[in-house]
Scaffold this motif. Sequence first.
Motif, PDB file in Angstrom:
ATOM      1  N   THR A 165      -3.862  -5.444  -4.535  1.00  0.00           N
ATOM      2  CA  THR A 165      -4.861  -4.447  -3.718  1.00  0.00           C
ATOM      3  C   THR A 165      -6.067  -5.344  -3.207  1.00  0.00           C
ATOM      4  OG1 THR A 165      -4.238  -2.915  -5.396  1.00  0.00           O
ATOM      5  CG2 THR A 165      -6.058  -2.593  -3.954  1.00  0.00           C
ATOM      6  N   TYR A 214      -4.832   4.609  -0.292  1.00  0.00           N
ATOM      7  CA  TYR A 214      -3.508   3.654   0.152  1.00  0.00           C
ATOM      8  C   TYR A 214      -2.915   4.001   1.394  1.00  0.00           C
ATOM      9  CZ  TYR A 214      -3.870   1.453  -4.409  1.00  0.00           C
ATOM     10  OH  TYR A 214      -4.181   0.804  -5.631  1.00  0.00           O
ATOM     11  N   LYS A 238      -6.664   8.096  -4.868  1.00  0.00           N
ATOM     12  CA  LYS A 238      -6.137   6.921  -4.604  1.00  0.00           C
ATOM     13  C   LYS A 238      -4.866   7.056  -3.754  1.00  0.00           C
ATOM     14  CE  LYS A 238      -6.065   4.529  -9.066  1.00  0.00           C
ATOM     15  NZ  LYS A 238      -5.346   4.158 -10.312  1.00  0.00           N
ATOM     16  N   ARG A 285       2.370   1.744  -3.707  1.00  0.00           N
ATOM     17  CA  ARG A 285       1.355   2.180  -4.325  1.00  0.00           C
ATOM     18  C   ARG A 285       0.885   3.549  -4.321  1.00  0.00           C
ATOM     19  NH1 ARG A 285      -1.179  -2.088  -7.016  1.00  0.00           N
ATOM     20  NH2 ARG A 285      -0.642  -4.248  -6.226  1.00  0.00           N
ATOM     21  N   ALA A 286       1.105   4.166  -2.811  1.00  0.00           N
ATOM     22  CA  ALA A 286       0.562   5.295  -2.586  1.00  0.00           C
ATOM     23  C   ALA A 286       1.638   6.388  -3.164  1.00  0.00           C
ATOM     24  CB  ALA A 286       0.566   5.703  -1.282  1.00  0.00           C
ATOM     25  N   CYS A 302       0.816  -1.275   0.204  1.00  0.00           N
ATOM     26  CA  CYS A 302       0.008  -0.135   0.030  1.00  0.00           C
ATOM     27  C   CYS A 302       0.866   1.248  -0.113  1.00  0.00           C
ATOM     28  CB  CYS A 302      -0.814   0.085   1.256  1.00  0.00           C
ATOM     29  SG  CYS A 302      -2.037  -1.153   1.038  1.00  0.00           S
TER      30      CYS A 302
END
Length: 185
Positions: free
Chosen positions: A147, A62, A58, A31-32, A28
């Motif tokens: 995810t 995340y 998004k 991805r952030a 996470c």
Amino acid sequence: MKTPKYMIEAIQNKVITEEILGACTYSCNKRAKNCRDKEQEYRTQFDYYGNGRKNRLKKDNYYHMKDTFLSLVTPVCVHTAIESRDFYDGRDYIGVDKVKRFYLYYKVGEYGFHQPIKEKEIPADLPREDIGEFTTYGKNIKDLLSTDYCKKVLALIESGDYQYIPQQPLKEAQTVNERDLYISL
């Protein structure tokens, strides 16, 4: 990356290990960072489709997931870092500004995580370490947990119906019976 079978089995048995927690938090977090970088990329161009805004949402989602995962563990120390930021006036580059930032540092399995805090929020009982310049990067999503899997772990945490085991990773169990015993704890 394909989620390992032992991680899927653990979640089905409502068990969250330190390895699972660390891998989900890491996925996470990276991805952030990817969304943060995309959001900044769209700031420098005309964004007809609102992709900058979509990436910001998004990113926030995340980071919320990361915060929830880190709520299961306690910080190890406070890191003090110098962050360099480029400043622009419209389209013209102004220069670099250096800002002192404070982060709670968490250690989860083989991973380390930083969570920004304000100086007045620093817990008095935690040691401080100066880490100098601090820059973070995203990662190719092929190397991260899905995810969907991270959302399943998040839902399990939010339900409160789970057992957190901060011990040896499941993959270190020698036999199927040992792993099954470990999962049933």
